[in-house]
Design an enzyme around this catalytic site. Structure first.
Site, PDB file in Angstrom:
ATOM      1  N   HIS A 150       9.868 -14.746 -65.148  1.00  0.00           N
ATOM      2  CA  HIS A 150      11.929 -14.176 -64.941  1.00  0.00           C
ATOM      3  C   HIS A 150      12.123 -13.224 -65.048  1.00  0.00           C
ATOM      4  CE1 HIS A 150      11.387 -17.827 -67.676  1.00  0.00           C
ATOM      5  NE2 HIS A 150      12.831 -18.427 -67.792  1.00  0.00           N
ATOM      6  N   HIS A 151      13.706 -12.878 -64.321  1.00  0.00           N
ATOM      7  CA  HIS A 151      14.202 -12.044 -63.798  1.00  0.00           C
ATOM      8  C   HIS A 151      14.542 -10.954 -64.506  1.00  0.00           C
ATOM      9  CE1 HIS A 151      17.626 -13.123 -66.947  1.00  0.00           C
ATOM     10  NE2 HIS A 151      17.390 -13.942 -66.282  1.00  0.00           N
ATOM     11  N   ARG A 155      25.727 -14.795 -66.661  1.00  0.00           N
ATOM     12  CA  ARG A 155      25.302 -15.825 -65.504  1.00  0.00           C
ATOM     13  C   ARG A 155      24.933 -17.557 -65.573  1.00  0.00           C
ATOM     14  NH1 ARG A 155      21.817 -11.576 -66.650  1.00  0.00           N
ATOM     15  NH2 ARG A 155      21.052 -12.148 -67.663  1.00  0.00           N
ATOM     16  N   MET A 156      24.561 -17.561 -67.338  1.00  0.00           N
ATOM     17  CA  MET A 156      24.392 -19.533 -67.145  1.00  0.00           C
ATOM     18  C   MET A 156      25.977 -19.595 -67.384  1.00  0.00           C
ATOM     19  SD  MET A 156      22.231 -20.974 -67.011  1.00  0.00           S
ATOM     20  CE  MET A 156      22.601 -22.551 -66.670  1.00  0.00           C
ATOM     21  N   THR A 160      10.731 -21.517 -73.053  1.00  0.00           N
ATOM     22  CA  THR A 160      10.278 -22.977 -72.426  1.00  0.00           C
ATOM     23  C   THR A 160       8.923 -22.375 -72.321  1.00  0.00           C
ATOM     24  OG1 THR A 160      11.982 -22.595 -71.536  1.00  0.00           O
ATOM     25  CG2 THR A 160      10.031 -23.886 -70.136  1.00  0.00           C
ATOM     26  N   LYS A 201      16.531 -10.577 -68.157  1.00  0.00           N
ATOM     27  CA  LYS A 201      15.471 -11.425 -69.649  1.00  0.00           C
ATOM     28  C   LYS A 201      15.658 -10.713 -70.508  1.00  0.00           C
ATOM     29  CE  LYS A 201      13.527 -15.492 -71.005  1.00  0.00           C
ATOM     30  NZ  LYS A 201      14.694 -16.320 -71.524  1.00  0.00           N
ATOM     31  N   ASN A 211      14.925 -25.322 -72.709  1.00  0.00           N
ATOM     32  CA  ASN A 211      15.144 -25.576 -71.822  1.00  0.00           C
ATOM     33  C   ASN A 211      15.558 -26.677 -71.274  1.00  0.00           C
ATOM     34  OD1 ASN A 211      14.587 -26.291 -68.067  1.00  0.00           O
ATOM     35  ND2 ASN A 211      13.157 -24.234 -68.907  1.00  0.00           N
ATOM     36  N   GLY A 233      29.974 -17.969 -74.366  1.00  0.00           N
ATOM     37  CA  GLY A 233      29.196 -17.173 -73.171  1.00  0.00           C
ATOM     38  C   GLY A 233      29.826 -17.548 -71.814  1.00  0.00           C
ATOM     39  N   ALA A 258      17.907 -26.386 -76.944  1.00  0.00           N
ATOM     40  CA  ALA A 258      16.281 -26.552 -76.415  1.00  0.00           C
ATOM     41  C   ALA A 258      16.224 -25.329 -75.591  1.00  0.00           C
ATOM     42  CB  ALA A 258      16.187 -27.490 -75.291  1.00  0.00           C
TER      43      ALA A 258
END
Ligand code: NAD
Length: 258
Positions: free
Chosen positions: A147-148, A12-13, A158, A151, A117, A8, A115
């Site tokens: 969130h943005h 973004r991440m 979370t 998403k 988060n 990925g 996780a």
């Protein structure tokens, strides 16, 4: 040097994880993978590593893989990681119960850190929520997340984890007390309910507030991600930690406290 593949990587991440790997002294980006039809395929990313769709080649040259993608893509990665015995750090959210069962089953042979988060602040928030709920056993609990707009899953992983922690602190299962929607003539609030409400707007990297409310007072515990850096740094920390660990399912508590 720990050789880290990012899955990925064009997302973004992914961009933040590449930056975090570049800044760390003991990690190197070994492969950057994204879907085959991604427009940036073949482009050089951090350290000259080219974006690729070849998961097998990526894993062959890596000590660990960090995954920030989509649930179906994560499951495909899981199969390859199992075959090649490459530890997995998965940050993807929105898995179905069946997909979660497949991940759990893979942890019989593979070390996986999962996780919803990876930020240290959210880990601390989870601990604080458990404690506060135990101290205030009759208070009512609501979780609110923002969130943005891009998403794709709701509520956030979370928010669900926070609500699970609150339910567990009362020896309840979240599925028995969760309320995700209120509209019309709802009647009075069930005192045992744990409400989970979702907002989607703008560009927020993620905000979570837990309301713990009693007669005449309300405690609010809030975490605000001001950028995506905290998630990336936590995922890199988890990657560093999981290399060489025995097969098993691990979370941020293991990474931070063991
Ligand atoms: P994004 O849409 O920007 O990035 C996802 C990337 O995955 C995209 O580049 C997409 O092309 C890629 N992808 C899709 N299918 C693929 C495939 N088959 N193979 C390889 N790559 C594929 O999303 P994002 O904001 O980066 O978030 C990714 C995931 O991480 C989401 O589930 C999000 O909820 C989660 N997330 C988790 C944390 C955490 O700390 N656990 C923090 C932020 C986001």
């Amino acid at each position: 040097m720990i050789r880290v593949a990012v899955y990925g990587a064009a997302g973004r991440m992914g961009a933040h994880v590449l930056e975090a790997l570049e800044r760390a002294a003991d990690t190197t980006l070994s492969a950057a993978v994204d879907r085959a039809d991604h427009p940036r395929q073949g482009q050089a990313l951090s350290g000259g590593v080219q974006l690729s769709a070849d998961v097998e080649a990526a894993l062959d040259g890596s000590d660990v893989v960090i995954d920030f993608s989509l649930p179906d893509a994560s499951l495909a990665l899981l199969q390859s990681a199992q075959l090649r015995k490459v530890p997995l750090v998965t940050a993807t959210t929105g898995f179905t119960p069946d997909q979660l069962a497949q991940i759990r089953s893979a942890t019989r042979t593979l070390p996986i850190v999962m996780a919803p988060n990876f930020s240290l602040g959210v880990y601390a928030l989870l601990e604080l929520v458990s404690r506060a709920v135990q101290l205030l056993p009759d208070y009512e609990i609501e979780v609110l997340e923002l969130h943005h707009s891009a998403k794709v899953d709701a509520p956030s992983g979370t928010a669900l984890r926070i609500a699970e922690a609150a339910a567990a602190a009362r020896a309840r299962k979240l599925e028995d007390v969760a309320v995700y929607h209120r509209e019309g003539n709802t009647g009075p609030r069930d005192p045992d309910a744990i409400g989970i409400q979702t907002l989607r707007a703008g560009s927020s990297a993620g905000e979570h507030t837990v309301f713990i409310a009693g007669q005449g007072e309300r405690l609010e515990l809030t975490h605000r991600a001001q950028s995506r850096d905290g998630f990336a740094l936590g995922a890199v920390r988890a990657a560093r930690w999981v290399v060489g660990k025995p097969a098993g399912l691990y979370g941020m508590r293991d990474v931070i406290e063991s």
